[in-house]
Design a protein around this motif. Structure first.
Motif, PDB file in Angstrom:
ATOM      1  N   HIS A 288       0.391  18.154  -2.301  1.00  0.00           N
ATOM      2  CA  HIS A 288      -0.852  17.405  -2.081  1.00  0.00           C
ATOM      3  C   HIS A 288      -0.648  16.492  -0.883  1.00  0.00           C
ATOM      4  N   ASP A 289      -1.741  16.003  -0.340  1.00  0.00           N
ATOM      5  CA  ASP A 289      -1.648  15.086   0.790  1.00  0.00           C
ATOM      6  C   ASP A 289      -1.098  13.744   0.340  1.00  0.00           C
ATOM      7  N   THR A 290      -0.346  13.120   1.223  1.00  0.00           N
ATOM      8  CA  THR A 290       0.226  11.809   0.914  1.00  0.00           C
ATOM      9  C   THR A 290      -0.545  10.691   1.588  1.00  0.00           C
ATOM     10  N   GLU A 291      -1.617  11.022   2.278  1.00  0.00           N
ATOM     11  CA  GLU A 291      -2.477  10.019   2.905  1.00  0.00           C
ATOM     12  C   GLU A 291      -3.919  10.279   2.506  1.00  0.00           C
ATOM     13  N   ALA A 292      -4.695   9.217   2.417  1.00  0.00           N
ATOM     14  CA  ALA A 292      -6.073   9.317   1.961  1.00  0.00           C
ATOM     15  C   ALA A 292      -6.930  10.112   2.946  1.00  0.00           C
ATOM     16  N   ALA A 293      -7.932  10.779   2.406  1.00  0.00           N
ATOM     17  CA  ALA A 293      -8.847  11.546   3.242  1.00  0.00           C
ATOM     18  C   ALA A 293      -9.766  10.638   4.049  1.00  0.00           C
ATOM     19  N   MET A 294     -10.008   9.428   3.550  1.00  0.00           N
ATOM     20  CA  MET A 294     -10.970   8.529   4.185  1.00  0.00           C
ATOM     21  C   MET A 294     -10.629   7.087   3.823  1.00  0.00           C
TER      22      MET A 294
ATOM     23  N   SER B 297       0.655   2.470   1.794  1.00  0.00           N
ATOM     24  CA  SER B 297       1.226   3.727   2.261  1.00  0.00           C
ATOM     25  C   SER B 297       0.209   4.863   2.189  1.00  0.00           C
ATOM     26  N   PHE B 298      -0.602   4.875   1.148  1.00  0.00           N
ATOM     27  CA  PHE B 298      -1.541   5.974   0.957  1.00  0.00           C
ATOM     28  C   PHE B 298      -2.766   5.851   1.851  1.00  0.00           C
ATOM     29  N   TYR B 299      -3.333   4.638   1.947  1.00  0.00           N
ATOM     30  CA  TYR B 299      -4.576   4.456   2.700  1.00  0.00           C
ATOM     31  C   TYR B 299      -4.354   4.147   4.177  1.00  0.00           C
ATOM     32  N   GLN B 300      -3.151   3.688   4.532  1.00  0.00           N
ATOM     33  CA  GLN B 300      -2.823   3.408   5.928  1.00  0.00           C
ATOM     34  C   GLN B 300      -3.858   2.483   6.599  1.00  0.00           C
ATOM     35  N   PRO B 301      -4.202   1.346   5.984  1.00  0.00           N
ATOM     36  CA  PRO B 301      -5.161   0.435   6.623  1.00  0.00           C
ATOM     37  C   PRO B 301      -4.544  -0.227   7.848  1.00  0.00           C
ATOM     38  N   SER B 302      -5.378  -0.815   8.692  1.00  0.00           N
ATOM     39  CA  SER B 302      -4.878  -1.451   9.908  1.00  0.00           C
ATOM     40  C   SER B 302      -4.036  -2.681   9.592  1.00  0.00           C
ATOM     41  N   GLN B 303      -4.258  -3.282   8.431  1.00  0.00           N
ATOM     42  CA  GLN B 303      -3.474  -4.419   7.978  1.00  0.00           C
ATOM     43  C   GLN B 303      -2.920  -4.104   6.592  1.00  0.00           C
ATOM     44  N   PRO B 304      -1.664  -4.489   6.313  1.00  0.00           N
ATOM     45  CA  PRO B 304      -1.096  -4.206   4.989  1.00  0.00           C
ATOM     46  C   PRO B 304      -1.923  -4.835   3.872  1.00  0.00           C
ATOM     47  N   ILE B 305      -1.971  -4.168   2.737  1.00  0.00           N
ATOM     48  CA  ILE B 305      -2.668  -4.694   1.562  1.00  0.00           C
ATOM     49  C   ILE B 305      -1.732  -5.652   0.848  1.00  0.00           C
ATOM     50  N   GLY B 306      -2.211  -6.849   0.565  1.00  0.00           N
ATOM     51  CA  GLY B 306      -1.396  -7.861  -0.099  1.00  0.00           C
ATOM     52  C   GLY B 306      -1.642  -7.899  -1.587  1.00  0.00           C
ATOM     53  N   PRO B 307      -0.631  -8.283  -2.388  1.00  0.00           N
ATOM     54  CA  PRO B 307      -0.800  -8.333  -3.850  1.00  0.00           C
ATOM     55  C   PRO B 307      -1.833  -9.363  -4.295  1.00  0.00           C
ATOM     56  N   GLU B 308      -2.113 -10.351  -3.455  1.00  0.00           N
ATOM     57  CA  GLU B 308      -3.095 -11.374  -3.831  1.00  0.00           C
ATOM     58  C   GLU B 308      -4.507 -10.808  -3.918  1.00  0.00           C
ATOM     59  N   ARG B 309      -4.724  -9.621  -3.397  1.00  0.00           N
ATOM     60  CA  ARG B 309      -6.042  -8.984  -3.449  1.00  0.00           C
ATOM     61  C   ARG B 309      -6.217  -8.140  -4.701  1.00  0.00           C
ATOM     62  N   ILE B 310      -5.172  -8.005  -5.509  1.00  0.00           N
ATOM     63  CA  ILE B 310      -5.175  -7.061  -6.621  1.00  0.00           C
ATOM     64  C   ILE B 310      -5.138  -7.785  -7.957  1.00  0.00           C
ATOM     65  N   CYS B 311      -5.922  -7.295  -8.911  1.00  0.00           N
ATOM     66  CA  CYS B 311      -5.919  -7.819 -10.274  1.00  0.00           C
ATOM     67  C   CYS B 311      -5.730  -6.642 -11.231  1.00  0.00           C
TER      68      CYS B 311
ATOM     69  N   ARG C 253       2.107  -5.773  -9.051  1.00  0.00           N
ATOM     70  CA  ARG C 253       1.097  -5.930  -8.004  1.00  0.00           C
ATOM     71  C   ARG C 253       1.705  -5.727  -6.620  1.00  0.00           C
ATOM     72  N   GLN C 254       2.944  -6.179  -6.440  1.00  0.00           N
ATOM     73  CA  GLN C 254       3.607  -5.989  -5.151  1.00  0.00           C
ATOM     74  C   GLN C 254       3.853  -4.508  -4.878  1.00  0.00           C
ATOM     75  N   GLN C 255       4.366  -3.793  -5.889  1.00  0.00           N
ATOM     76  CA  GLN C 255       4.625  -2.367  -5.707  1.00  0.00           C
ATOM     77  C   GLN C 255       3.324  -1.587  -5.529  1.00  0.00           C
ATOM     78  N   LEU C 256       2.297  -1.984  -6.261  1.00  0.00           N
ATOM     79  CA  LEU C 256       1.010  -1.327  -6.128  1.00  0.00           C
ATOM     80  C   LEU C 256       0.442  -1.546  -4.730  1.00  0.00           C
ATOM     81  N   ALA C 257       0.588  -2.758  -4.200  1.00  0.00           N
ATOM     82  CA  ALA C 257       0.116  -3.055  -2.847  1.00  0.00           C
ATOM     83  C   ALA C 257       0.832  -2.184  -1.817  1.00  0.00           C
ATOM     84  N   LYS C 258       2.149  -2.007  -1.983  1.00  0.00           N
ATOM     85  CA  LYS C 258       2.913  -1.158  -1.062  1.00  0.00           C
ATOM     86  C   LYS C 258       2.450   0.298  -1.147  1.00  0.00           C
ATOM     87  N   TRP C 259       2.250   0.775  -2.377  1.00  0.00           N
ATOM     88  CA  TRP C 259       1.813   2.161  -2.565  1.00  0.00           C
ATOM     89  C   TRP C 259       0.428   2.388  -1.951  1.00  0.00           C
ATOM     90  N   LEU C 260      -0.503   1.471  -2.187  1.00  0.00           N
ATOM     91  CA  LEU C 260      -1.845   1.599  -1.633  1.00  0.00           C
ATOM     92  C   LEU C 260      -1.818   1.535  -0.106  1.00  0.00           C
TER      93      LEU C 260
END
Length: 284
Positions: free
Chosen positions: A221-227, A65-79, A56-63
């Motif tokens: 391929h692109d390394t960042e999300a389109a949207m 990096s890909f989506y570039q949200p204004s706040q980092p995605i935390g593993p507590e949000r992922i199941c 979950r931690q690695q997945l949060a880091k990958w997401l």
């Protein structure tokens, strides 16, 4: 294809070229995981309900990096789950109730397998089609139909829902229309979901399957999300789940899967909510 001895190609399902299946990589990964007791023990026993924490931690880091949200995605949000289809079924069992939830609003045309999952969860005869326009889901149509549904529900005394409505969409590279919902329309959809107590469930399974935007680019391929995902829009728009009047829960959940970039039979997926999602889902 006259004169060719090659058989017909079945386009009904997403069958990749067998040469693209990462057999050697999966074999090496499995051997490595089973060689380390700290990984294999947790993996072969029940393990934590939301899923293996390092994954979950690695997945949060990958997401992030890909989506570039204004706040980092935390593993507590992922199941972690057994795939996007299982995610959808679990989400419905935890956050909806056929007695109280009015309808499932599905962007049309829609992914046919989702219809079966909704019907199996008690929503047979309650699926409603919402057309697309040139920006994605037709918001005016959706609002008009939501208002009608609310009037009908109140006349029946149905006033105790979990989420009053469910909205299902594939907002990026939609299957089967290929439409990508605009950012403005995503923000509008989140606002409407908050107003009508709806949970927006998005299949974000195709986001990584994008062509390079710059024809001169040498990247495959692109390394960042389109949207931005709708779940990330919900997290930040007007204060997100921390805004005044909110109950700490959001109105969107992202459904993801590795099967589209690893192998269609590799049933590993994840669900991610605006806030508190992984904890609540793990209690089911």
């Amino acid at each position: 294809m006259g004169g060719s001895s090659q058989g017909l190609i079945n386009l009904l399902r997403g069958w990749p070229n067998p040469d693209l299946l990462p057999v050697a990589q999966i074999k090496a990964a499995a051997a490595s995981a089973l060689s380390h007791p700290d990984v294999s023990t947790s993996g072969l026993l029940y393990g934590p309900d939301p899923g293996y924490e390092p994954l979950r931690q690695q997945l949060a880091k990958w997401l992030t990096s890909f989506y570039q949200p204004s706040q980092p995605i935390g593993p507590e949000r992922i199941c972690i789950s057994g795939g996007a289809s299982q995610d959808l079924a679990c989400i419905l069992q935890v956050f909806s109730d056929p007695v109280y939830t009015r309808h499932v609003w599905m962007v049309s045309p829609t992914y046919f397998m989702a219809c079966r999952i909704f019907e199996d969860s008690g929503f047979y005869g309650r699926l409603r089609s919402v057309p697309e326009d040139n920006e994605g889901i037709d918001i005016e149509f959706l609002v008009r139909e939501l208002q009608k549904a609310e009037k009908e529900a109140k006349l029946k005394g149905n006033n105790e829902p979990i989420y009053r409505h469910l909205v299902y969409a594939v907002p990026t590279f939609s299957n089967p229309s290929s439409m990508t919902m605009s950012l403005r329309r995503r923000q509008q959809l989140v606002s409407v979901a908050r107003q009508y107590d709806a949970l927006v469930i998005t299949d974000d399974v195709y986001d990584q399957l994008q062509w390079q935007r710059d024809s001169a680019s040498t990247r495959p391929h692109d390394t960042e999300a389109a949207m931005p995902r709708i779940v990330d829009v919900d997290r930040t728009l007007d204060g997100g789940s921390e805004r005044e009047g909110a109950d700490g829960f959001g109105n969107a959940v992202s459904n993801g899967s590795f099967s589209k970039i690893v192998g269609p039979g590799v049933r590993t997926g994840w669900a991610e909510g605006t806030k508190k999602f992984a904890y609540e889902l793990s209690q089911w």
